[in-house]
Design an enzyme around this catalytic site. Sequence first.
Site, mmCIF file in Angstrom:
data_model
loop_
_atom_site.group_PDB
_atom_site.id
_atom_site.type_symbol
_atom_site.label_atom_id
_atom_site.label_comp_id
_atom_site.label_asym_id
_atom_site.label_seq_id
_atom_site.Cartn_x
_atom_site.Cartn_y
_atom_site.Cartn_z
ATOM 1 N N GLU A 71 0.894 -1.378 -0.015
ATOM 2 C CA GLU A 71 -0.019 -0.015 -0.001
ATOM 3 C C GLU A 71 0.948 1.160 0.026
ATOM 4 O O GLU A 71 1.747 1.386 0.872
ATOM 5 C CB GLU A 71 -0.835 0.046 1.222
ATOM 6 C CG GLU A 71 -1.847 1.226 1.035
ATOM 7 C CD GLU A 71 -3.025 1.425 2.349
ATOM 8 O OE1 GLU A 71 -2.848 0.935 3.236
ATOM 9 O OE2 GLU A 71 -3.859 2.456 1.915
ATOM 10 N N GLU A 96 5.227 5.042 3.354
ATOM 11 C CA GLU A 96 4.554 6.010 3.903
ATOM 12 C C GLU A 96 5.598 6.906 4.045
ATOM 13 O O GLU A 96 7.032 6.588 4.534
ATOM 14 C CB GLU A 96 3.601 6.013 5.019
ATOM 15 C CG GLU A 96 3.046 7.055 5.727
ATOM 16 C CD GLU A 96 2.280 8.001 4.561
ATOM 17 O OE1 GLU A 96 2.939 8.989 4.417
ATOM 18 O OE2 GLU A 96 1.183 7.555 4.380
ATOM 19 N N ASN A 123 9.884 7.363 -0.390
ATOM 20 C CA ASN A 123 9.270 7.773 -1.458
ATOM 21 C C ASN A 123 8.877 6.496 -2.377
ATOM 22 O O ASN A 123 9.708 5.904 -2.695
ATOM 23 C CB ASN A 123 9.892 8.823 -2.152
ATOM 24 C CG ASN A 123 9.309 9.099 -3.434
ATOM 25 O OD1 ASN A 123 8.140 9.549 -3.618
ATOM 26 N ND2 ASN A 123 10.301 9.291 -4.525
ATOM 27 N N ASP A 146 -2.735 12.232 -2.302
ATOM 28 C CA ASP A 146 -2.783 13.545 -2.409
ATOM 29 C C ASP A 146 -3.375 14.177 -3.694
ATOM 30 O O ASP A 146 -2.547 13.713 -4.624
ATOM 31 C CB ASP A 146 -1.609 14.225 -1.809
ATOM 32 C CG ASP A 146 -1.145 13.780 -0.399
ATOM 33 O OD1 ASP A 146 -1.835 13.961 0.554
ATOM 34 O OD2 ASP A 146 -0.035 13.126 -0.436
ATOM 35 N N LYS A 150 -4.746 22.083 -6.979
ATOM 36 C CA LYS A 150 -4.444 23.274 -7.608
ATOM 37 C C LYS A 150 -3.660 23.159 -9.144
ATOM 38 O O LYS A 150 -2.937 22.225 -8.912
ATOM 39 C CB LYS A 150 -3.786 24.298 -6.826
ATOM 40 C CG LYS A 150 -4.530 24.919 -5.702
ATOM 41 C CD LYS A 150 -3.740 25.690 -4.964
ATOM 42 C CE LYS A 150 -4.677 26.042 -3.573
ATOM 43 N NZ LYS A 150 -3.802 26.402 -2.239
ATOM 44 N N ASP A 182 -11.642 10.634 -4.394
ATOM 45 C CA ASP A 182 -12.767 11.308 -4.247
ATOM 46 C C ASP A 182 -12.402 12.630 -4.893
ATOM 47 O O ASP A 182 -13.387 13.434 -5.025
ATOM 48 C CB ASP A 182 -13.151 11.514 -2.817
ATOM 49 C CG ASP A 182 -11.986 12.395 -2.131
ATOM 50 O OD1 ASP A 182 -10.873 12.512 -2.541
ATOM 51 O OD2 ASP A 182 -12.299 13.276 -1.189
ATOM 52 N N THR A 218 -11.906 5.155 5.584
ATOM 53 C CA THR A 218 -11.057 5.899 6.061
ATOM 54 C C THR A 218 -11.410 7.479 6.299
ATOM 55 O O THR A 218 -12.438 7.595 5.767
ATOM 56 C CB THR A 218 -9.314 6.018 5.571
ATOM 57 O OG1 THR A 218 -9.597 6.699 4.336
ATOM 58 C CG2 THR A 218 -8.770 4.735 5.425
ATOM 59 N N PHE A 220 -10.378 10.084 4.882
ATOM 60 C CA PHE A 220 -10.478 10.729 3.689
ATOM 61 C C PHE A 220 -11.613 10.448 2.687
ATOM 62 O O PHE A 220 -12.157 11.149 2.256
ATOM 63 C CB PHE A 220 -9.139 10.266 2.911
ATOM 64 C CG PHE A 220 -7.695 11.082 3.378
ATOM 65 C CD1 PHE A 220 -7.729 12.472 3.123
ATOM 66 C CD2 PHE A 220 -7.046 10.357 4.412
ATOM 67 C CE1 PHE A 220 -6.487 12.927 3.732
ATOM 68 C CE2 PHE A 220 -5.926 10.909 5.032
ATOM 69 C CZ PHE A 220 -5.572 12.491 4.817
ATOM 70 N N GLU A 221 -11.809 9.198 2.871
ATOM 71 C CA GLU A 221 -13.142 8.728 1.922
ATOM 72 C C GLU A 221 -14.416 9.266 2.869
ATOM 73 O O GLU A 221 -15.201 9.805 2.048
ATOM 74 C CB GLU A 221 -13.223 7.285 2.017
ATOM 75 C CG GLU A 221 -14.613 6.660 1.198
ATOM 76 C CD GLU A 221 -14.401 5.396 1.040
ATOM 77 O OE1 GLU A 221 -13.429 4.585 1.380
ATOM 78 O OE2 GLU A 221 -15.525 5.004 0.119
HETATM 79 C C1 LIG Z 1 -4.319 12.065 1.507
HETATM 80 S S1 LIG Z 1 -3.424 10.740 2.375
HETATM 81 C C2 LIG Z 1 -4.443 9.278 2.371
HETATM 82 C C3 LIG Z 1 -4.011 8.119 3.320
HETATM 83 C C4 LIG Z 1 -4.600 6.892 3.291
HETATM 84 N N1 LIG Z 1 -4.228 6.270 2.003
HETATM 85 C C5 LIG Z 1 -6.174 6.823 3.446
HETATM 86 O O1 LIG Z 1 -6.911 6.606 2.829
HETATM 87 O O2 LIG Z 1 -6.613 7.420 4.854
HETATM 88 C C6 LIG Z 1 -2.197 10.497 1.518
HETATM 89 C C7 LIG Z 1 -0.748 9.754 2.096
HETATM 90 O O3 LIG Z 1 0.023 9.574 0.974
HETATM 91 C C8 LIG Z 1 1.560 9.700 1.526
HETATM 92 N N2 LIG Z 1 2.339 9.839 0.357
HETATM 93 C C9 LIG Z 1 2.136 10.935 -0.653
HETATM 94 N N3 LIG Z 1 2.867 10.719 -1.613
HETATM 95 C C10 LIG Z 1 3.910 9.652 -1.056
HETATM 96 C C11 LIG Z 1 4.987 9.100 -1.733
HETATM 97 N N4 LIG Z 1 5.642 9.434 -2.927
HETATM 98 N N5 LIG Z 1 5.548 8.102 -1.007
HETATM 99 C C12 LIG Z 1 5.144 7.635 -0.151
HETATM 100 N N6 LIG Z 1 3.839 8.198 0.629
HETATM 101 C C13 LIG Z 1 3.516 9.271 0.308
HETATM 102 C C14 LIG Z 1 1.393 11.102 2.302
HETATM 103 O O4 LIG Z 1 2.162 11.392 3.283
HETATM 104 C C15 LIG Z 1 -0.351 10.916 2.970
HETATM 105 O O5 LIG Z 1 -0.224 10.295 4.243
#
Ligand SMILES: C[S@@+](CC[C@H](N)C(=O)[O-])C[C@H]1O[C@@H](n2cnc3c(N)ncnc32)[C@H](O)[C@@H]1O
Length: 244
Positions: A71, A96, A123, A146, A150, A182, A218, A220-221
Amino acid sequence: MTETSRGFRERPVSFVRRSGRMSEAQERAWSDLSPRYLIPVERDVAATSILPGSTIDPAEVFGRDARLIVEIGSGQGHAIVHAAGSDPDVDFLAVEVFRAGLARTMLDADRAGIDNLRLVEANAPEVLQHLLPAGSVDEIWIFFPDPWHKKRHTKRRLIAPEFPPIAAAALRPGGVLRLATDWEDYAVQMREVMDAASGFTRDFGGDWACRFEGRVLTAFERKGARVGRDIRDLTYRRAAETGT
Ligand SMILES: C[S@@+](CC[C@H](N)C(=O)[O-])C[C@H]1O[C@@H](n2cnc3c(N)ncnc32)[C@H](O)[C@@H]1O
């Protein structure tokens, strides 16, 4: 140009590292539970990078040969901890960059007595490219990445034309990529990017896939649904002949 305390990347990454302080419990989880759950990695220039060539053997890490689900952007870990608890025969890897989220994931995994889960603080594209062996992953999940909605930020989106070849190389032939968002324009971008990717075929009929039943709800959803956004799922399968 992008993150870092240690160096710069040439391309923008899909995150801005949150300095977010950890609670005492999270600090304790980080030091006590990292040896059990966190995979130590060798870094390249940037703080969340992976050194090319520093590939791990998942069978050695997990102590067995099993299906592997990765994930990306696991956030607080709700989805992956639930999935790992529900499916002990499968191995799970949470990727993460948000350390407090990783600490929370370890706390919940420990409380649930979960052994088939490991975490990487890095990353995600570099994890797929450099840390995991080619063809070693059965499924990649990316839920609510994310949105970078914008216009001047959309270049930071993870699901862009550079991503499918990286995902295709990590997935085994026939492996699956599951996406959910979403943000309608990001959903459309995901579908355009993945439809055009030579290594993948759609695994759904109609406009969108059905909601993936393995995904727990979660924040976010819930937030997206509360403000009236449609939740879009997409499922793609790595074509058997790609990269083979
Ligand atoms: C909007 S949150 C969604 C978290 C989770 N999937 C949920 O649905 O609750 C997006 C997550 O992706 C992580 N993230 C974004 N780009 C990433 C990357 N290139 N590598 C690892 N994590 C990343 C961010 O730190 C953030 O915690």
